[in-house]
Design a protein around this motif. Structure first.
Motif, PDB file in Angstrom:
ATOM      1  N   VAL A 193     -39.673 -35.448 -20.668  1.00  0.00           N
ATOM      2  CA  VAL A 193     -41.144 -36.865 -21.412  1.00  0.00           C
ATOM      3  C   VAL A 193     -40.778 -37.701 -22.780  1.00  0.00           C
ATOM      4  CG1 VAL A 193     -42.311 -35.146 -20.142  1.00  0.00           C
ATOM      5  CG2 VAL A 193     -41.601 -34.289 -22.508  1.00  0.00           C
ATOM      6  N   SER A 194     -39.564 -37.670 -23.427  1.00  0.00           N
ATOM      7  CA  SER A 194     -39.812 -38.468 -24.042  1.00  0.00           C
ATOM      8  C   SER A 194     -39.651 -39.503 -24.160  1.00  0.00           C
ATOM      9  CB  SER A 194     -38.038 -38.108 -24.665  1.00  0.00           C
ATOM     10  OG  SER A 194     -37.136 -38.312 -24.266  1.00  0.00           O
ATOM     11  N   SER A 195     -39.557 -40.352 -23.253  1.00  0.00           N
ATOM     12  CA  SER A 195     -39.539 -41.986 -22.912  1.00  0.00           C
ATOM     13  C   SER A 195     -40.982 -42.475 -22.246  1.00  0.00           C
ATOM     14  CB  SER A 195     -38.991 -41.979 -21.775  1.00  0.00           C
ATOM     15  OG  SER A 195     -39.488 -41.850 -20.711  1.00  0.00           O
ATOM     16  N   ILE A 196     -41.864 -41.268 -22.712  1.00  0.00           N
ATOM     17  CA  ILE A 196     -43.473 -41.607 -22.631  1.00  0.00           C
ATOM     18  C   ILE A 196     -44.345 -41.479 -23.914  1.00  0.00           C
ATOM     19  CG2 ILE A 196     -45.337 -40.881 -21.862  1.00  0.00           C
ATOM     20  CD1 ILE A 196     -43.692 -39.966 -19.562  1.00  0.00           C
ATOM     21  N   GLU A 197     -45.074 -42.881 -24.302  1.00  0.00           N
ATOM     22  CA  GLU A 197     -45.288 -42.586 -25.725  1.00  0.00           C
ATOM     23  C   GLU A 197     -47.271 -41.929 -25.479  1.00  0.00           C
ATOM     24  OE1 GLU A 197     -45.933 -45.978 -26.713  1.00  0.00           O
ATOM     25  OE2 GLU A 197     -43.400 -46.773 -27.720  1.00  0.00           O
ATOM     26  N   PHE A 198     -47.334 -41.059 -26.021  1.00  0.00           N
ATOM     27  CA  PHE A 198     -48.582 -40.711 -26.693  1.00  0.00           C
ATOM     28  C   PHE A 198     -49.612 -40.152 -27.630  1.00  0.00           C
ATOM     29  CE2 PHE A 198     -45.244 -37.788 -23.805  1.00  0.00           C
ATOM     30  CZ  PHE A 198     -46.029 -37.360 -22.247  1.00  0.00           C
ATOM     31  N   GLU A 199     -50.217 -41.320 -27.457  1.00  0.00           N
ATOM     32  CA  GLU A 199     -51.270 -41.278 -27.982  1.00  0.00           C
ATOM     33  C   GLU A 199     -51.866 -40.059 -28.538  1.00  0.00           C
ATOM     34  OE1 GLU A 199     -54.788 -42.974 -26.942  1.00  0.00           O
ATOM     35  OE2 GLU A 199     -53.616 -45.090 -26.684  1.00  0.00           O
ATOM     36  N   ASN A 200     -52.046 -38.459 -28.229  1.00  0.00           N
ATOM     37  CA  ASN A 200     -52.376 -37.379 -28.907  1.00  0.00           C
ATOM     38  C   ASN A 200     -51.250 -36.119 -28.590  1.00  0.00           C
ATOM     39  OD1 ASN A 200     -54.717 -38.376 -29.367  1.00  0.00           O
ATOM     40  ND2 ASN A 200     -55.949 -38.114 -27.367  1.00  0.00           N
ATOM     41  N   GLY A 201     -50.923 -35.946 -29.343  1.00  0.00           N
ATOM     42  CA  GLY A 201     -49.779 -34.464 -29.768  1.00  0.00           C
ATOM     43  C   GLY A 201     -50.021 -34.036 -28.502  1.00  0.00           C
ATOM     44  N   TRP A 202     -51.619 -32.926 -28.281  1.00  0.00           N
ATOM     45  CA  TRP A 202     -51.603 -31.966 -27.407  1.00  0.00           C
ATOM     46  C   TRP A 202     -51.632 -32.669 -26.055  1.00  0.00           C
ATOM     47  CZ3 TRP A 202     -55.032 -33.128 -23.286  1.00  0.00           C
ATOM     48  CH2 TRP A 202     -55.821 -34.224 -23.354  1.00  0.00           C
ATOM     49  N   LEU A 203     -51.462 -34.006 -26.031  1.00  0.00           N
ATOM     50  CA  LEU A 203     -51.048 -34.083 -24.016  1.00  0.00           C
ATOM     51  C   LEU A 203     -49.150 -33.604 -23.793  1.00  0.00           C
ATOM     52  CD1 LEU A 203     -52.814 -37.965 -23.771  1.00  0.00           C
ATOM     53  CD2 LEU A 203     -53.553 -35.773 -22.423  1.00  0.00           C
ATOM     54  N   TYR A 204     -48.261 -34.383 -24.852  1.00  0.00           N
ATOM     55  CA  TYR A 204     -47.756 -34.474 -25.071  1.00  0.00           C
ATOM     56  C   TYR A 204     -47.541 -32.602 -24.904  1.00  0.00           C
ATOM     57  CZ  TYR A 204     -42.548 -33.452 -26.624  1.00  0.00           C
ATOM     58  OH  TYR A 204     -41.343 -32.854 -26.399  1.00  0.00           O
ATOM     59  N   TYR A 205     -47.796 -31.681 -25.077  1.00  0.00           N
ATOM     60  CA  TYR A 205     -47.164 -30.328 -25.236  1.00  0.00           C
ATOM     61  C   TYR A 205     -47.841 -30.475 -23.534  1.00  0.00           C
ATOM     62  CZ  TYR A 205     -45.133 -30.426 -29.753  1.00  0.00           C
ATOM     63  OH  TYR A 205     -44.504 -30.146 -31.193  1.00  0.00           O
ATOM     64  N   THR A 206     -49.188 -30.424 -23.301  1.00  0.00           N
ATOM     65  CA  THR A 206     -49.962 -30.264 -22.193  1.00  0.00           C
ATOM     66  C   THR A 206     -48.233 -30.000 -20.891  1.00  0.00           C
ATOM     67  OG1 THR A 206     -51.887 -30.371 -22.823  1.00  0.00           O
ATOM     68  CG2 THR A 206     -51.286 -30.196 -20.216  1.00  0.00           C
ATOM     69  N   LEU A 207     -48.187 -31.427 -21.218  1.00  0.00           N
ATOM     70  CA  LEU A 207     -47.143 -32.113 -19.286  1.00  0.00           C
ATOM     71  C   LEU A 207     -45.409 -31.608 -20.325  1.00  0.00           C
ATOM     72  CD1 LEU A 207     -46.763 -34.508 -18.084  1.00  0.00           C
ATOM     73  CD2 LEU A 207     -45.592 -36.163 -19.649  1.00  0.00           C
ATOM     74  N   ILE A 208     -45.338 -30.533 -21.513  1.00  0.00           N
ATOM     75  CA  ILE A 208     -43.860 -30.002 -21.669  1.00  0.00           C
ATOM     76  C   ILE A 208     -44.364 -28.216 -20.897  1.00  0.00           C
ATOM     77  CG2 ILE A 208     -42.811 -28.887 -22.433  1.00  0.00           C
ATOM     78  CD1 ILE A 208     -42.510 -31.047 -24.387  1.00  0.00           C
ATOM     79  N   THR A 209     -45.880 -27.661 -20.719  1.00  0.00           N
ATOM     80  CA  THR A 209     -45.857 -26.924 -19.828  1.00  0.00           C
ATOM     81  C   THR A 209     -46.036 -26.994 -18.537  1.00  0.00           C
ATOM     82  OG1 THR A 209     -47.176 -25.713 -22.909  1.00  0.00           O
ATOM     83  CG2 THR A 209     -47.358 -25.081 -20.006  1.00  0.00           C
ATOM     84  N   ILE A 210     -46.754 -28.566 -18.030  1.00  0.00           N
ATOM     85  CA  ILE A 210     -47.099 -28.210 -16.929  1.00  0.00           C
ATOM     86  C   ILE A 210     -45.677 -28.845 -15.928  1.00  0.00           C
ATOM     87  CG2 ILE A 210     -47.861 -28.906 -15.276  1.00  0.00           C
ATOM     88  CD1 ILE A 210     -50.013 -30.366 -16.771  1.00  0.00           C
ATOM     89  N   ILE A 211     -44.264 -29.137 -16.571  1.00  0.00           N
ATOM     90  CA  ILE A 211     -43.562 -29.182 -15.936  1.00  0.00           C
ATOM     91  C   ILE A 211     -42.485 -28.004 -16.460  1.00  0.00           C
ATOM     92  CG2 ILE A 211     -40.582 -30.377 -16.401  1.00  0.00           C
ATOM     93  CD1 ILE A 211     -42.835 -32.754 -17.099  1.00  0.00           C
ATOM     94  N   GLY A 212     -42.835 -27.058 -16.895  1.00  0.00           N
ATOM     95  CA  GLY A 212     -42.138 -26.150 -17.202  1.00  0.00           C
ATOM     96  C   GLY A 212     -42.389 -24.603 -16.240  1.00  0.00           C
ATOM     97  N   VAL A 213     -43.900 -25.004 -16.260  1.00  0.00           N
ATOM     98  CA  VAL A 213     -44.211 -23.517 -15.198  1.00  0.00           C
ATOM     99  C   VAL A 213     -43.904 -24.238 -13.586  1.00  0.00           C
ATOM    100  CG1 VAL A 213     -46.401 -23.246 -14.239  1.00  0.00           C
ATOM    101  CG2 VAL A 213     -45.948 -23.385 -17.047  1.00  0.00           C
ATOM    102  N   VAL A 214     -44.356 -25.445 -12.933  1.00  0.00           N
ATOM    103  CA  VAL A 214     -43.569 -25.568 -12.255  1.00  0.00           C
ATOM    104  C   VAL A 214     -42.357 -26.157 -11.419  1.00  0.00           C
ATOM    105  CG1 VAL A 214     -43.058 -27.856 -10.495  1.00  0.00           C
ATOM    106  CG2 VAL A 214     -45.541 -27.941 -11.948  1.00  0.00           C
ATOM    107  N   SER A 215     -41.113 -26.163 -12.146  1.00  0.00           N
ATOM    108  CA  SER A 215     -40.068 -25.855 -12.294  1.00  0.00           C
ATOM    109  C   SER A 215     -39.446 -24.644 -12.375  1.00  0.00           C
ATOM    110  CB  SER A 215     -39.464 -26.397 -13.695  1.00  0.00           C
ATOM    111  OG  SER A 215     -39.126 -28.027 -13.890  1.00  0.00           O
ATOM    112  N   ALA A 216     -40.345 -23.779 -13.373  1.00  0.00           N
ATOM    113  CA  ALA A 216     -40.244 -21.980 -13.325  1.00  0.00           C
ATOM    114  C   ALA A 216     -40.869 -21.540 -11.821  1.00  0.00           C
ATOM    115  CB  ALA A 216     -40.738 -21.463 -13.781  1.00  0.00           C
ATOM    116  N   ILE A 217     -41.723 -21.861 -11.195  1.00  0.00           N
ATOM    117  CA  ILE A 217     -42.180 -22.253 -10.043  1.00  0.00           C
ATOM    118  C   ILE A 217     -41.169 -22.116  -8.264  1.00  0.00           C
ATOM    119  CG2 ILE A 217     -43.622 -22.278  -8.031  1.00  0.00           C
ATOM    120  CD1 ILE A 217     -46.115 -22.288 -10.407  1.00  0.00           C
ATOM    121  N   ILE A 218     -40.472 -22.928  -8.879  1.00  0.00           N
ATOM    122  CA  ILE A 218     -39.415 -23.832  -7.874  1.00  0.00           C
ATOM    123  C   ILE A 218     -38.126 -23.177  -7.872  1.00  0.00           C
ATOM    124  CG2 ILE A 218     -38.203 -25.766  -6.987  1.00  0.00           C
ATOM    125  CD1 ILE A 218     -40.375 -27.248  -8.257  1.00  0.00           C
TER     126      ILE A 218
END
Length: 495
Positions: free
Chosen positions: A214-239
């Motif tokens: 997600v580092s290549s994506i520019e985020f206007e808000n920090g919470w969007l960055y952490y939300t996306l990281i959390t979603i990717i982490g959870v999905v990876s764990a489920i897979i």
């Protein structure tokens, strides 16, 4: 004890298999004693004692004998203390076979005999060759056949699981989560600084990998960055858990075939270790259909059975509880007819329980919510009331959905009960299998003029789904009890 019937001994390769089984049992204490930083002399003493017991188990194979007499099998084992068991053939309800790759290499098999006594196998013969198994089957089934020839018997295939169905089963059951929990529990037994640093390093590498995505994506808000990281982490764990669950399902159910041979069900399965379990259909006590959220998502069901006696779990022996691990929902009636064809499954009409019972369910849910949301106050003072309100909303939905979905059915053949919201279960008991019928009234039941109806069978196992119909009007519960009692009067109890 002398016998006119010739004594049979275990195969000469048996000590090798007994040794391997004992090694598997000792793997955990050996690793714990060798690598634990908190090991003591007592652990080594216990390990040495276990090794002595294992050697005794290997030696006693020479003292193991079994006799196939006219109407029973007699088993004798023990070195200093002789244990003799006699099991009539007509009491043997399951004959299960286990063949690992090593078994197949030597052309031998492990045999497990179950009767209605329950708890554990009545006898385990470890190991004998296939010809001896054929003789044993002939004695148990009392069939007129030539033992030295392969006799083709008509077998109707009920269900076979394809690779895709086994994958769905793995995703639905998600057994990988249990395996991961056991693994971490094992690791915690001898956690030290080195292992802790290793685990921390892996977690750090995983988070860095997600951050790189997600580092290549520019985020206007920090919470969007952490939300996306959390979603990717959870999905990876489920897979990852799904992949592990699928692998475990393939090991157990690869090549699964369920056939009906006369009045018996026979299931064969296993990728490395092949299992063959047999059970007479007349011995089935309860039949339960399972529908979780993932079952409904994949439009699938699972069917389990309970018998009188038999092993309680797979640690005690071969268990044939999951007679249908997974199958399309459209095959529901077809499978039920194959398993118990004397029941008119399509004529079942569900009757509701007292709809006012949702308030009582809600009260229990509220008490649970007060406890499980309390730790939130340690994190944030406002998190506790917010978490409790969210739980309360869910509790209202769950309570109404539970009472609305619960129901029962009674006719001259069987009694049935269904309940559950996230995990829905339908349990059926044929009336000749009924042992006890009880109307129970708790203080809360008496206050609301309600009662529960409990029906017990010979195969009732702790933790399984049974006929326990709650929130019935007292008069309705008594009327149902009387109706069932009238239907089974004069009916011979059938194991």
């Amino acid at each position: 004890m002398q016998s006119e019937v010739q004594a049979n001994r275990l195969h000469k390769i048996s000590p090798l298999f007994i040794l391997f089984e004992n090694i598997k049992k000792l793997i955990f204490p050996i690793v714990l004693a060798l690598f634990s930083t908190r090991s003591s002399s007592w652990e080594w003493f216990a390990l040495g004692f276990a090794l002595i017991i294992s050697l005794g188990a290997i030696i006693q194979y020479r003292f193991y004998r079994y006799w196939l007499e006219g109407d029973k099998i007699r088993v004798q084992e023990g070195i200093f203390f002789r244990n003799v068991r006699q099991v009539p053939y007509k009491k043997i309800q399951n004959l299960n076979l286990v063949q690992s790759p090593l078994h197949r290499l030597f052309g031998v098999v492990k045999v497990q005999l179950e009767s209605a006594s329950g708890g554990k196998p009545e006898a385990v013969i470890n190991v004998i060759d296939m010809q001896a198994v054929k003789v044993l089957k002939h004695k148990i089934n009392d069939e007129e056949e030539q033992l030295n020839e392969e006799v083709a018997q008509p077998k109707d295939s009920i269900l076979s699981l394809s690779f895709g169905e086994i994958v769905r089963y793995g995703m639905i059951t998600n057994r990988g989560l249990v395996a991961v929990a056991i693994f971490f529990g094992f690791i915690m037994q001898f956690m030290d600084d080195q292992i802790e640093r290793l685990i921390t390093n892996y977690i750090s590498q995983f988070t860095q990998w997600i951050d790189g995505l997600v580092s290549s994506i520019e985020f206007e808000n920090g919470w969007l960055y952490y939300t996306l990281i959390t979603i990717i982490g959870v999905v990876s764990a489920i897979i990852a858990l799904w992949l592990l669950s699928i692998a475990m399902a393939l090991l157990k159910f690869h090549g699964f075939v369920l056939v009906k041979n006369k009045d018996k069900l026979q299931a064969t399965m296993g990728l490395l270790t092949r299992l063959q379990a047999t059970i007479p259909m007349t011995r089935i006590q309860t039949l339960t259909i399972h529908e979780s959220l993932l079952h409904r998502w994949f439009k699938r069901i699972g069917i389990t059975i309970e018998t009188a006696g038999g092993v309680n779990n797979e640690q005690q022996g071969v268990s044939m509880k999951q007679v249908v691990p997974v199958a399309p929902n459209g095959m529901r009636h077809e499978l039920l007819k194959e398993i118990q064809g004397d029941v008119d499954w399509e004529a079942i009409e569900w009757q509701p329980i007292n709809q006012k019972g949702w308030r009582r369910v809600l009260k229990v849910m509220v008490l649970i919510g007060l406890v499980i949301t309390a730790p939130l106050a340690l994190w944030n003072l406002y998190a506790y009331p917010i978490g409790f309100v969210i739980w309360l909303i869910y509790s209202v939905y769950y309570s109404k959905a539970y009472v609305k979905g619960a129901g029962y059915h009674i006719n001259g053949q069987l009694v049935a009960f269904k309940d559950g919201v996230i995990f829905t279960k339908y349990t059926f008991v044929r009336l000749p299998k009924t042992q006890t019928i009880t109307v129970k009234e708790s203080p809360f039941d008496r206050r609301h003029g309600m009662a529960s109806l409990v029906i017990d069978t010979a195969g009732a196992m702790v933790g399984a789904h049974h006929i326990n119909i709650p929130y019935l009007d007292l008069g309705v519960a008594i009327a149902i009890k009387d109706r069932i009692s009238d239907n089974i009067k004069g009916t011979k109890f059938n194991w």
